[in-house]
Design a protein around this motif. Structure first.
Motif, mmCIF file in Angstrom:
data_model
loop_
_atom_site.group_PDB
_atom_site.id
_atom_site.type_symbol
_atom_site.label_atom_id
_atom_site.label_comp_id
_atom_site.label_asym_id
_atom_site.label_seq_id
_atom_site.Cartn_x
_atom_site.Cartn_y
_atom_site.Cartn_z
ATOM 1 N N ALA A 27 6.175 -3.807 -7.263
ATOM 2 C CA ALA A 27 6.654 -5.098 -7.757
ATOM 3 C C ALA A 27 7.875 -5.558 -6.960
ATOM 4 O O ALA A 27 8.018 -6.748 -6.642
ATOM 5 C CB ALA A 27 6.994 -5.001 -9.244
ATOM 6 N N GLU A 28 8.739 -4.614 -6.599
ATOM 7 C CA GLU A 28 9.931 -4.948 -5.808
ATOM 8 C C GLU A 28 9.545 -5.419 -4.413
ATOM 9 O O GLU A 28 10.113 -6.385 -3.882
ATOM 10 C CB GLU A 28 10.830 -3.716 -5.710
ATOM 11 C CG GLU A 28 12.069 -3.915 -4.851
ATOM 12 C CD GLU A 28 12.821 -2.614 -4.612
ATOM 13 O OE1 GLU A 28 13.657 -2.599 -3.689
ATOM 14 O OE2 GLU A 28 12.578 -1.621 -5.332
ATOM 15 N N VAL A 29 8.566 -4.750 -3.802
ATOM 16 C CA VAL A 29 8.095 -5.149 -2.469
ATOM 17 C C VAL A 29 7.584 -6.580 -2.496
ATOM 18 O O VAL A 29 7.912 -7.400 -1.623
ATOM 19 C CB VAL A 29 6.990 -4.195 -1.978
ATOM 20 C CG1 VAL A 29 6.273 -4.779 -0.756
ATOM 21 C CG2 VAL A 29 7.573 -2.830 -1.634
ATOM 22 N N ALA A 58 0.824 -1.200 0.000
ATOM 23 C CA ALA A 58 0.000 0.000 0.000
ATOM 24 C C ALA A 58 0.867 1.262 0.000
ATOM 25 O O ALA A 58 0.594 2.221 -0.740
ATOM 26 C CB ALA A 58 -0.932 -0.002 1.208
ATOM 27 N N LEU A 59 1.901 1.262 0.810
ATOM 28 C CA LEU A 59 2.795 2.419 0.859
ATOM 29 C C LEU A 59 3.483 2.641 -0.488
ATOM 30 O O LEU A 59 3.641 3.783 -0.941
ATOM 31 C CB LEU A 59 3.839 2.227 1.961
ATOM 32 C CG LEU A 59 3.304 2.226 3.398
ATOM 33 C CD1 LEU A 59 4.422 1.848 4.371
ATOM 34 C CD2 LEU A 59 2.719 3.577 3.761
ATOM 35 N N ALA A 60 3.862 1.528 -1.135
ATOM 36 C CA ALA A 60 4.499 1.645 -2.448
ATOM 37 C C ALA A 60 3.533 2.251 -3.471
ATOM 38 O O ALA A 60 3.920 3.107 -4.276
ATOM 39 C CB ALA A 60 4.983 0.277 -2.924
ATOM 40 N N LEU A 61 2.278 1.818 -3.442
ATOM 41 C CA LEU A 61 1.291 2.368 -4.364
ATOM 42 C C LEU A 61 1.015 3.837 -4.057
ATOM 43 O O LEU A 61 0.728 4.632 -4.962
ATOM 44 C CB LEU A 61 -0.010 1.578 -4.285
ATOM 45 C CG LEU A 61 0.024 0.131 -4.786
ATOM 46 C CD1 LEU A 61 -1.340 -0.513 -4.621
ATOM 47 C CD2 LEU A 61 0.463 0.055 -6.239
ATOM 48 N N LYS A 62 1.087 4.196 -2.792
ATOM 49 C CA LYS A 62 0.856 5.577 -2.397
ATOM 50 C C LYS A 62 2.050 6.482 -2.695
ATOM 51 O O LYS A 62 1.934 7.706 -2.676
ATOM 52 C CB LYS A 62 0.557 5.642 -0.886
ATOM 53 C CG LYS A 62 -0.841 5.223 -0.503
ATOM 54 C CD LYS A 62 -1.011 5.282 1.002
ATOM 55 C CE LYS A 62 -2.485 5.309 1.376
ATOM 56 N NZ LYS A 62 -3.165 6.530 0.932
ATOM 57 N N GLY A 63 3.210 5.864 -2.920
ATOM 58 C CA GLY A 63 4.410 6.652 -3.130
ATOM 59 C C GLY A 63 4.994 7.192 -1.840
ATOM 60 O O GLY A 63 5.674 8.224 -1.839
ATOM 61 N N LEU A 64 4.731 6.486 -0.727
ATOM 62 C CA LEU A 64 5.232 6.916 0.568
ATOM 63 C C LEU A 64 6.427 6.065 0.994
ATOM 64 O O LEU A 64 6.448 4.859 0.759
ATOM 65 C CB LEU A 64 4.142 6.788 1.633
ATOM 66 C CG LEU A 64 2.898 7.655 1.458
ATOM 67 C CD1 LEU A 64 1.895 7.338 2.567
ATOM 68 C CD2 LEU A 64 3.259 9.131 1.468
ATOM 69 N N PRO A 114 -1.515 -7.165 -11.800
ATOM 70 C CA PRO A 114 -0.251 -7.212 -11.053
ATOM 71 C C PRO A 114 0.068 -5.869 -10.405
ATOM 72 O O PRO A 114 -0.523 -4.845 -10.756
ATOM 73 C CB PRO A 114 0.771 -7.543 -12.145
ATOM 74 C CG PRO A 114 0.207 -6.858 -13.364
ATOM 75 C CD PRO A 114 -1.288 -7.011 -13.260
ATOM 76 N N PRO A 115 1.003 -5.854 -9.454
ATOM 77 C CA PRO A 115 1.473 -4.572 -8.923
ATOM 78 C C PRO A 115 1.971 -3.693 -10.069
ATOM 79 O O PRO A 115 2.813 -4.129 -10.862
ATOM 80 C CB PRO A 115 2.616 -4.974 -7.983
ATOM 81 C CG PRO A 115 2.285 -6.368 -7.577
ATOM 82 C CD PRO A 115 1.651 -6.995 -8.781
ATOM 83 N N PRO A 116 1.469 -2.459 -10.190
ATOM 84 C CA PRO A 116 1.715 -1.685 -11.412
ATOM 85 C C PRO A 116 2.960 -0.809 -11.411
ATOM 86 O O PRO A 116 3.329 -0.266 -12.447
ATOM 87 C CB PRO A 116 0.459 -0.802 -11.490
ATOM 88 C CG PRO A 116 0.117 -0.557 -10.054
ATOM 89 C CD PRO A 116 0.487 -1.812 -9.317
ATOM 90 N N THR A 117 3.604 -0.660 -10.270
ATOM 91 C CA THR A 117 4.764 0.226 -10.211
ATOM 92 C C THR A 117 6.018 -0.578 -9.893
ATOM 93 O O THR A 117 5.940 -1.641 -9.272
ATOM 94 C CB THR A 117 4.584 1.305 -9.127
ATOM 95 O OG1 THR A 117 4.558 0.677 -7.831
ATOM 96 C CG2 THR A 117 3.284 2.085 -9.338
ATOM 97 N N PRO A 118 7.185 -0.084 -10.293
ATOM 98 C CA PRO A 118 8.420 -0.806 -9.976
ATOM 99 C C PRO A 118 8.586 -1.039 -8.476
ATOM 100 O O PRO A 118 9.028 -2.109 -8.058
ATOM 101 C CB PRO A 118 9.511 0.113 -10.523
ATOM 102 C CG PRO A 118 8.856 0.865 -11.640
ATOM 103 C CD PRO A 118 7.447 1.080 -11.177
#
Length: 213
Positions: A192-194, A23-29, A185-189
């Motif tokens: 995806a890394e997480v 969630a944090l990765a998707l939020k950019g936090l 799938p997870p849409p951001t690098p």
């Protein structure tokens, strides 16, 4: 309150911590995660997180546990991209799916942990306990779409990605023969890394259990 005032406690293996990381990765936090002192069951940790669970978010004297509550709180204070959809019905649907994953699918998956490396057959009842929640997820993911019901992933997607990684690791160890629903799938690098990091953590745990058998 700024992000640097926040302390996030978590552990590498926790599915709910992985959910929050996604969630944090998707939020950019970027919220650095700190292990609970002496483990999350310790008296030292319970002094400031009485629930003794992870993840936990602390802002001064404000203590918040439960991944869903933390994610929705960050949404409500405007921290990063919102992960809850617009509209009361869409938000209710997202919450319902997330609860289904957290309270039905994840516990059924966790119940299989003792069988990893135990050289015991998995009871059919334990396998069947996964069937209904997986069917519900499958209905929400028709066509490989996101469980959030929108063009971008949200709260229930983060939970399912994490639990699905657990089920894939268990599949390799126990040969469950599960038909796991495919979602977007997870849409951001970063997201995806997480998820890939979590898969490696699970693989290491499975290997350790199998070698110790």
């Amino acid at each position: 309150m700024v992000a640097t005032d926040r302390v996030l406690y978590g552990t590498a293996l926790s599915v709910y911590c992985c959910k929050l990381r996604l969630a944090l990765a998707l939020k950019g936090l970027a919220l650095p995660e700190t292990p609970p002192p002496d483990g999350y069951t310790s008296a030292a940790y319970r002094r400031f997180v009485p629930q003794g669970t992870v993840p936990a978010l602390i802002e001064g004297d404000f203590v918040l546990t439960e991944s869903d509550a933390i994610i929705e709180y960050l949404d409500e204070i405007g921290a990063g991209r919102p992960l809850m959809p617009q509209g009361a019905r869409m938000r209710a649907r997202a919450r319902a799916l997330s609860r289904q994953i957290d309270t039905r699918l994840e516990p059924a998956a966790r119940a299989l942990f003792p069988f990893v490396g135990a050289r015991l057959p998995v009871p059919e009842a334990a396998r069947q306990a996964l069937t209904r929640p997986l069917d519900i997820v499958a209905r929400g993911a028709e066509g490989g779409r996101y469980l959030s019901g929108t063009a971008t992933p949200g709260l229930p997607d983060c939970g399912y990605w994490a639990v699905r990684a657990v089920l894939k690791a268990l599949e390799g160890a126990l040969g469950l023969g599960l038909d796991l629903p495919e979602t977007g799938p997870p849409p951001t690098p970063k997201s995806a890394e997480v998820l890939e990091t979590y898969r490696r953590t699970l693989a290491g745990w499975v290997t350790q259990k199998m070698e110790g058998a």
